[in-house]
Scaffold this motif. Sequence first.
Motif, mmCIF file in Angstrom:
data_model
loop_
_atom_site.group_PDB
_atom_site.id
_atom_site.type_symbol
_atom_site.label_atom_id
_atom_site.label_comp_id
_atom_site.label_asym_id
_atom_site.label_seq_id
_atom_site.Cartn_x
_atom_site.Cartn_y
_atom_site.Cartn_z
ATOM 1 N N UNK A 36 -2.422 -20.343 -45.458
ATOM 2 C CA UNK A 36 -1.943 -19.945 -44.139
ATOM 3 C C UNK A 36 -2.058 -18.447 -43.907
ATOM 4 N N UNK A 37 -1.731 -17.666 -44.926
ATOM 5 C CA UNK A 37 -1.883 -16.212 -44.809
ATOM 6 C C UNK A 37 -3.353 -15.820 -44.655
ATOM 7 N N UNK A 38 -4.223 -16.459 -45.436
ATOM 8 C CA UNK A 38 -5.651 -16.169 -45.305
ATOM 9 C C UNK A 38 -6.176 -16.556 -43.922
ATOM 10 N N UNK A 39 -5.705 -17.671 -43.390
ATOM 11 C CA UNK A 39 -6.126 -18.070 -42.048
ATOM 12 C C UNK A 39 -5.614 -17.098 -40.998
ATOM 13 N N UNK A 40 -4.401 -16.622 -41.176
ATOM 14 C CA UNK A 40 -3.855 -15.671 -40.208
ATOM 15 C C UNK A 40 -4.589 -14.334 -40.280
ATOM 16 N N UNK A 41 -4.974 -13.925 -41.479
ATOM 17 C CA UNK A 41 -5.682 -12.650 -41.627
ATOM 18 C C UNK A 41 -7.105 -12.708 -41.087
ATOM 19 N N UNK A 42 -7.751 -13.868 -41.242
ATOM 20 C CA UNK A 42 -9.157 -13.974 -40.839
ATOM 21 C C UNK A 42 -9.342 -14.661 -39.498
ATOM 22 N N UNK A 43 -8.285 -15.160 -38.899
ATOM 23 C CA UNK A 43 -8.323 -15.881 -37.618
ATOM 24 C C UNK A 43 -9.212 -17.120 -37.662
ATOM 25 N N UNK A 44 -9.313 -17.739 -38.832
ATOM 26 C CA UNK A 44 -10.043 -18.997 -38.987
ATOM 27 C C UNK A 44 -9.022 -20.122 -38.950
ATOM 28 N N UNK A 45 -9.127 -20.993 -37.962
ATOM 29 C CA UNK A 45 -8.173 -22.084 -37.804
ATOM 30 C C UNK A 45 -8.864 -23.424 -38.050
ATOM 31 N N UNK A 46 -9.186 -23.690 -39.269
ATOM 32 C CA UNK A 46 -9.858 -24.928 -39.646
ATOM 33 C C UNK A 46 -8.865 -25.807 -40.416
ATOM 34 N N UNK A 47 -8.688 -27.056 -39.976
ATOM 35 C CA UNK A 47 -7.700 -27.940 -40.588
ATOM 36 C C UNK A 47 -8.086 -28.351 -42.008
ATOM 37 N N UNK A 48 -9.375 -28.561 -42.251
ATOM 38 C CA UNK A 48 -9.780 -28.996 -43.580
ATOM 39 C C UNK A 48 -9.654 -27.870 -44.598
ATOM 40 N N UNK A 49 -9.588 -26.641 -44.138
ATOM 41 C CA UNK A 49 -9.434 -25.511 -45.047
ATOM 42 C C UNK A 49 -8.090 -25.557 -45.763
ATOM 43 N N UNK A 50 -7.076 -26.078 -45.133
ATOM 44 C CA UNK A 50 -5.773 -26.198 -45.804
ATOM 45 C C UNK A 50 -5.660 -27.497 -46.578
ATOM 46 N N UNK A 51 -6.267 -28.546 -46.093
ATOM 47 C CA UNK A 51 -6.102 -29.865 -46.698
ATOM 48 C C UNK A 51 -6.820 -29.999 -48.033
ATOM 49 N N UNK A 52 -8.069 -29.619 -48.105
ATOM 50 C CA UNK A 52 -8.885 -29.848 -49.299
ATOM 51 C C UNK A 52 -8.368 -29.074 -50.518
#
Length: 88
Positions: free
Chosen positions: A36-52
């Motif tokens: 979540x922190x990496x997504x917030x820092x890079x503004x990448x909102x991909x659902x599979x990025x957290x799931x896998x």
Amino acid sequence: MDENLIFDLTRQALWIALRMAAPLLGVALVVGVIIGLLQALTSVQEMTLTFVPKVGLMLAVFWVSMSFMTAMLTGFFTDQVLPGIAGS
């Protein structure tokens, strides 16, 4: 089996379930926060990025802790449940 024994076994079973689930839930929490922190820092909102990664690491932790979980469950049943059923 009287009522107090049933309540005591239920309390112990819930405590063992919590102890068994703690490593898996801890890994899911830590990985979820990091991703979540990496997504917030890079503004990448991909659902599979957290799931896998979360599922992969949870499977790895489950595989490593299977012997611990099995020993805990068999100990509980042989020391607590079976004597309670037998009435000793």
